[in-house]
Design a protein around this motif. Structure first.
Motif, PDB file in Angstrom:
ATOM      1  N   ALA A  79      51.405  -2.214  52.419  1.00  0.00           N
ATOM      2  CA  ALA A  79      51.391  -0.797  52.311  1.00  0.00           C
ATOM      3  C   ALA A  79      52.155   0.039  53.738  1.00  0.00           C
ATOM      4  CB  ALA A  79      49.913  -0.145  52.246  1.00  0.00           C
ATOM      5  N   ALA A  80      52.433  -0.784  54.500  1.00  0.00           N
ATOM      6  CA  ALA A  80      52.775  -0.593  55.866  1.00  0.00           C
ATOM      7  C   ALA A  80      51.978   0.454  56.597  1.00  0.00           C
ATOM      8  CB  ALA A  80      54.110   0.242  55.461  1.00  0.00           C
ATOM      9  N   VAL A  81      50.580   0.176  56.568  1.00  0.00           N
ATOM     10  CA  VAL A  81      49.573   0.883  57.114  1.00  0.00           C
ATOM     11  C   VAL A  81      48.903   0.024  58.448  1.00  0.00           C
ATOM     12  CG1 VAL A  81      49.279   2.355  55.362  1.00  0.00           C
ATOM     13  CG2 VAL A  81      47.938   0.098  55.711  1.00  0.00           C
ATOM     14  N   THR A  82      49.235  -1.254  58.569  1.00  0.00           N
ATOM     15  CA  THR A  82      48.618  -2.197  59.565  1.00  0.00           C
ATOM     16  C   THR A  82      48.921  -1.560  61.028  1.00  0.00           C
ATOM     17  OG1 THR A  82      50.255  -3.780  59.237  1.00  0.00           O
ATOM     18  CG2 THR A  82      47.865  -4.043  58.005  1.00  0.00           C
ATOM     19  N   ALA A  83      49.998  -0.957  61.164  1.00  0.00           N
ATOM     20  CA  ALA A  83      50.344  -0.218  62.447  1.00  0.00           C
ATOM     21  C   ALA A  83      49.793   1.352  62.727  1.00  0.00           C
ATOM     22  CB  ALA A  83      51.793  -0.292  62.902  1.00  0.00           C
ATOM     23  N   ASP A  84      49.003   1.622  61.528  1.00  0.00           N
ATOM     24  CA  ASP A  84      48.442   3.054  61.705  1.00  0.00           C
ATOM     25  C   ASP A  84      46.910   2.976  62.469  1.00  0.00           C
ATOM     26  OD1 ASP A  84      47.113   5.458  61.248  1.00  0.00           O
ATOM     27  OD2 ASP A  84      48.214   5.782  59.327  1.00  0.00           O
ATOM     28  N   PRO A  85      46.813   3.520  63.318  1.00  0.00           N
ATOM     29  CA  PRO A  85      45.639   3.464  64.072  1.00  0.00           C
ATOM     30  C   PRO A  85      44.469   3.821  63.410  1.00  0.00           C
ATOM     31  CG  PRO A  85      46.958   4.740  65.315  1.00  0.00           C
ATOM     32  CD  PRO A  85      47.922   4.185  64.404  1.00  0.00           C
ATOM     33  N   GLU A  86      44.647   5.151  62.811  1.00  0.00           N
ATOM     34  CA  GLU A  86      43.556   5.896  62.293  1.00  0.00           C
ATOM     35  C   GLU A  86      43.186   5.208  60.954  1.00  0.00           C
ATOM     36  OE1 GLU A  86      44.321   9.955  61.628  1.00  0.00           O
ATOM     37  OE2 GLU A  86      44.683  10.345  63.744  1.00  0.00           O
ATOM     38  N   PHE A  87      44.041   4.663  60.265  1.00  0.00           N
ATOM     39  CA  PHE A  87      43.942   3.911  59.052  1.00  0.00           C
ATOM     40  C   PHE A  87      43.224   2.525  59.338  1.00  0.00           C
ATOM     41  CE2 PHE A  87      44.757   0.817  55.736  1.00  0.00           C
ATOM     42  CZ  PHE A  87      44.606   1.593  54.533  1.00  0.00           C
ATOM     43  N   MET A  88      43.643   1.766  60.042  1.00  0.00           N
ATOM     44  CA  MET A  88      43.148   0.634  60.524  1.00  0.00           C
ATOM     45  C   MET A  88      41.598   0.668  61.052  1.00  0.00           C
ATOM     46  SD  MET A  88      44.925  -1.768  59.333  1.00  0.00           S
ATOM     47  CE  MET A  88      43.883  -3.157  60.110  1.00  0.00           C
ATOM     48  N   VAL A  89      41.205   1.463  61.964  1.00  0.00           N
ATOM     49  CA  VAL A  89      40.057   1.869  62.326  1.00  0.00           C
ATOM     50  C   VAL A  89      39.120   1.993  61.177  1.00  0.00           C
ATOM     51  CG1 VAL A  89      38.493   3.066  63.716  1.00  0.00           C
ATOM     52  CG2 VAL A  89      40.679   2.418  64.878  1.00  0.00           C
ATOM     53  N   ALA A  90      39.599   2.902  60.247  1.00  0.00           N
ATOM     54  CA  ALA A  90      38.564   3.391  59.318  1.00  0.00           C
ATOM     55  C   ALA A  90      38.562   2.158  58.238  1.00  0.00           C
ATOM     56  CB  ALA A  90      39.373   4.628  58.602  1.00  0.00           C
ATOM     57  N   PHE A  91      39.684   1.392  58.144  1.00  0.00           N
ATOM     58  CA  PHE A  91      39.738   0.392  57.101  1.00  0.00           C
ATOM     59  C   PHE A  91      38.523  -0.903  57.635  1.00  0.00           C
ATOM     60  CE2 PHE A  91      41.172  -3.793  55.448  1.00  0.00           C
ATOM     61  CZ  PHE A  91      41.312  -3.429  54.179  1.00  0.00           C
ATOM     62  N   ALA A  92      38.932  -1.246  58.989  1.00  0.00           N
ATOM     63  CA  ALA A  92      37.895  -2.138  59.692  1.00  0.00           C
ATOM     64  C   ALA A  92      36.538  -1.730  59.498  1.00  0.00           C
ATOM     65  CB  ALA A  92      38.276  -2.527  60.820  1.00  0.00           C
ATOM     66  N   GLN A  93      36.277  -0.511  59.814  1.00  0.00           N
ATOM     67  CA  GLN A  93      34.752  -0.033  59.906  1.00  0.00           C
ATOM     68  C   GLN A  93      34.170  -0.048  58.668  1.00  0.00           C
ATOM     69  OE1 GLN A  93      34.972   3.749  62.127  1.00  0.00           O
ATOM     70  NE2 GLN A  93      34.837   2.558  63.964  1.00  0.00           N
ATOM     71  N   HIS A  94      34.845   0.291  57.753  1.00  0.00           N
ATOM     72  CA  HIS A  94      34.393   0.085  56.358  1.00  0.00           C
ATOM     73  C   HIS A  94      34.127  -1.181  55.706  1.00  0.00           C
ATOM     74  CE1 HIS A  94      33.183   2.527  52.699  1.00  0.00           C
ATOM     75  NE2 HIS A  94      34.089   1.621  51.935  1.00  0.00           N
ATOM     76  N   THR A  95      34.949  -1.878  56.040  1.00  0.00           N
ATOM     77  CA  THR A  95      34.889  -3.407  55.638  1.00  0.00           C
ATOM     78  C   THR A  95      33.663  -3.876  56.304  1.00  0.00           C
ATOM     79  OG1 THR A  95      37.512  -3.812  55.594  1.00  0.00           O
ATOM     80  CG2 THR A  95      36.108  -5.710  55.895  1.00  0.00           C
ATOM     81  N   GLU A  96      33.494  -3.663  57.541  1.00  0.00           N
ATOM     82  CA  GLU A  96      31.973  -4.182  58.004  1.00  0.00           C
ATOM     83  C   GLU A  96      31.027  -3.393  57.554  1.00  0.00           C
ATOM     84  OE1 GLU A  96      31.234  -4.654  62.791  1.00  0.00           O
ATOM     85  OE2 GLU A  96      31.188  -2.580  62.318  1.00  0.00           O
ATOM     86  N   ALA A  97      30.992  -2.071  57.194  1.00  0.00           N
ATOM     87  CA  ALA A  97      29.861  -1.297  56.639  1.00  0.00           C
ATOM     88  C   ALA A  97      29.355  -2.042  55.288  1.00  0.00           C
ATOM     89  CB  ALA A  97      29.936   0.117  56.753  1.00  0.00           C
ATOM     90  N   CYS A  98      30.451  -2.372  54.496  1.00  0.00           N
ATOM     91  CA  CYS A  98      30.276  -2.974  53.129  1.00  0.00           C
ATOM     92  C   CYS A  98      29.624  -4.438  53.269  1.00  0.00           C
ATOM     93  CB  CYS A  98      31.702  -2.979  52.383  1.00  0.00           C
ATOM     94  SG  CYS A  98      32.215  -1.463  51.820  1.00  0.00           S
ATOM     95  N   GLY A  99      29.425  -5.010  54.368  1.00  0.00           N
ATOM     96  CA  GLY A  99      28.969  -6.466  54.672  1.00  0.00           C
ATOM     97  C   GLY A  99      30.014  -7.441  54.258  1.00  0.00           C
ATOM     98  N   PHE A 100      31.184  -6.999  54.491  1.00  0.00           N
ATOM     99  CA  PHE A 100      32.330  -8.404  54.244  1.00  0.00           C
ATOM    100  C   PHE A 100      31.931  -9.259  55.757  1.00  0.00           C
ATOM    101  CE2 PHE A 100      34.022  -5.408  51.140  1.00  0.00           C
ATOM    102  CZ  PHE A 100      34.247  -6.262  50.147  1.00  0.00           C
ATOM    103  N   GLU A 101      32.389 -10.560  55.504  1.00  0.00           N
ATOM    104  CA  GLU A 101      32.397 -11.299  56.884  1.00  0.00           C
ATOM    105  C   GLU A 101      33.445 -10.970  57.764  1.00  0.00           C
ATOM    106  OE1 GLU A 101      33.359 -15.980  58.115  1.00  0.00           O
ATOM    107  OE2 GLU A 101      34.413 -14.735  56.719  1.00  0.00           O
ATOM    108  N   SER A 102      34.726 -10.780  57.581  1.00  0.00           N
ATOM    109  CA  SER A 102      35.606 -10.542  58.288  1.00  0.00           C
ATOM    110  C   SER A 102      36.842  -9.989  57.951  1.00  0.00           C
ATOM    111  CB  SER A 102      36.091 -12.049  58.896  1.00  0.00           C
ATOM    112  OG  SER A 102      36.372 -12.805  57.783  1.00  0.00           O
ATOM    113  N   ILE A 103      37.739  -9.528  58.847  1.00  0.00           N
ATOM    114  CA  ILE A 103      38.999  -8.934  58.305  1.00  0.00           C
ATOM    115  C   ILE A 103      39.952  -9.854  58.809  1.00  0.00           C
ATOM    116  CG2 ILE A 103      39.177  -7.565  60.733  1.00  0.00           C
ATOM    117  CD1 ILE A 103      40.394  -5.231  58.966  1.00  0.00           C
ATOM    118  N   VAL A 104      41.167  -9.956  57.854  1.00  0.00           N
ATOM    119  CA  VAL A 104      42.183 -10.900  58.245  1.00  0.00           C
ATOM    120  C   VAL A 104      43.422 -10.185  58.131  1.00  0.00           C
ATOM    121  CG1 VAL A 104      43.510 -12.919  57.146  1.00  0.00           C
ATOM    122  CG2 VAL A 104      41.249 -12.678  56.765  1.00  0.00           C
ATOM    123  N   VAL A 105      44.145 -10.654  59.332  1.00  0.00           N
ATOM    124  CA  VAL A 105      45.484  -9.826  59.667  1.00  0.00           C
ATOM    125  C   VAL A 105      46.796 -11.004  59.407  1.00  0.00           C
ATOM    126  CG1 VAL A 105      44.515  -7.888  60.710  1.00  0.00           C
ATOM    127  CG2 VAL A 105      45.430  -9.970  62.144  1.00  0.00           C
TER     128      VAL A 105
END
Length: 291
Positions: A11-37
């Motif tokens: 989606a060409a968003v992994t260099a977007d700091p606002e998107f990636m912070v929000a994405f990682a924080q929601h991944t954590e809040a949902c209880g997923f183990e890890s984020i993969v890049v």
């Protein structure tokens, strides 16, 4: 069973700091183990290499797709999360000098409190690997030495680390800081060579684009290689892929029955953080995850 989520690089968003912070924080809040890049140091506008994970033989990413350095991206996300695991999937090992890579990995693991997992592979894009200065044909032998060099530098004795191999040679090297704990190295790939490397040198296997009898064969190859090397095959992890939008508890149970200890979930290529949050939340609810 643990569940990891791959950041939506397409989606060409992994260099977007606002998107990636929000994405990682929601991944954590949902209880997923890890984020993969993912990693590509460079993509080529023209290439003759065959991409092994699509019938077309062509990678789905356009050459101008932003693909940030995975360790730099994970370091950035580490500062915006507290417990979320940080993983590569996969880091193209021949693109890196192992002495420099050992320092970067140890630094990230130390500063994140031991949250890093490396999934590495030898790469398929010959033009990329050669642009980074490595020989494509010998990248497998080189990878074996790279893993050995990193482990040696992380676990060195008081008099320093010495290594004398085909590709790398040094004496009395001191590399600090050390990782917060033993960094797991998983081997990504689809070949028997990758499975044997996982059994001999790795902490797990992440088969790519493999299922059915071929998957069973790869797992058997990994386990046999571990036993032949005097290692316990039961200590090795198996990470299998699935889709965030399709996974449910029944499908997860089937993957666990195949030996999976982790499911690595691919995101749809959405550039909308609202849509991404909704997809993650729905997936977490189906799986019964808790933060």
């Amino acid at each position: 069973m643990r569940f990891a989520v791959v950041a939506p690089v397409g989606a060409a968003v992994t260099a977007d700091p606002e998107f990636m912070v929000a994405f990682a924080q929601h991944t954590e809040a949902c209880g997923f183990e890890s984020i993969v890049v993912v990693e590509h140091t460079v993509l080529m506008s023209r290439y003759t290499s065959v991409y092994p994970y699509d019938p077309s033989g062509r990678v789905e990413l356009p050459a101008d797709c932003p693909v940030p350095d995975p360790l730099d991206l994970l370091a950035f996300l580490a500062g915006h999360t507290t417990r979320l695991g940080l993983a590569t999937g996969v880091l193209v090992l021949p693109n890196h000098h192992p002495v420099v890579l050992a320092k970067r990995v140890a630094t990230l693991d130390a500063l994140s409190g031991g949250r890093l997992r490396l999934s590495v592979g030898v790469g398929w894009l010959k033009e990329e690997i050669e642009a980074c200065g490595a020989d494509f044909a010998s990248r497998g032998r080189r990878a074996d030495e790279q893993i050995a060099v990193m482990r040696l530098l992380w676990e060195q004795r008081a008099d320093g680390a010495s290594f004398h191999g085909e590709f790398f040679d040094f004496d009395h090297a001191m590399c600090y800081p050390k990782p917060a704990r033993r960094v797991p190295i998983h081997i990504g790939g689809h070949t028997s060579r990758a499975a044997r490397r996982a059994g001999r040198l790795g902490d797990g296997l992440q088969p790519l684009g493999v299922g059915g009898p071929a998957l069973e064969e790869l797992v058997a190859v990994m386990r046999d290689a571990a036993a032949d090397s005097g290692r316990d095959p039961d200590e090795l992890e198996l990470s299998l892929g699935h889709s965030v939008g399709k996974i449910d508890r029944q499908r997860a149970d089937k993957l666990e029955a195949l030996g999976a200890s982790r499911v690595v979930l691919a995101m749809p290529p959405t550039a909308s953080i609202g849509e991404a949050r909704d997809v993650l939340s729905a997936c977490a609810q189906r799986l019964g995850l808790t933060p």
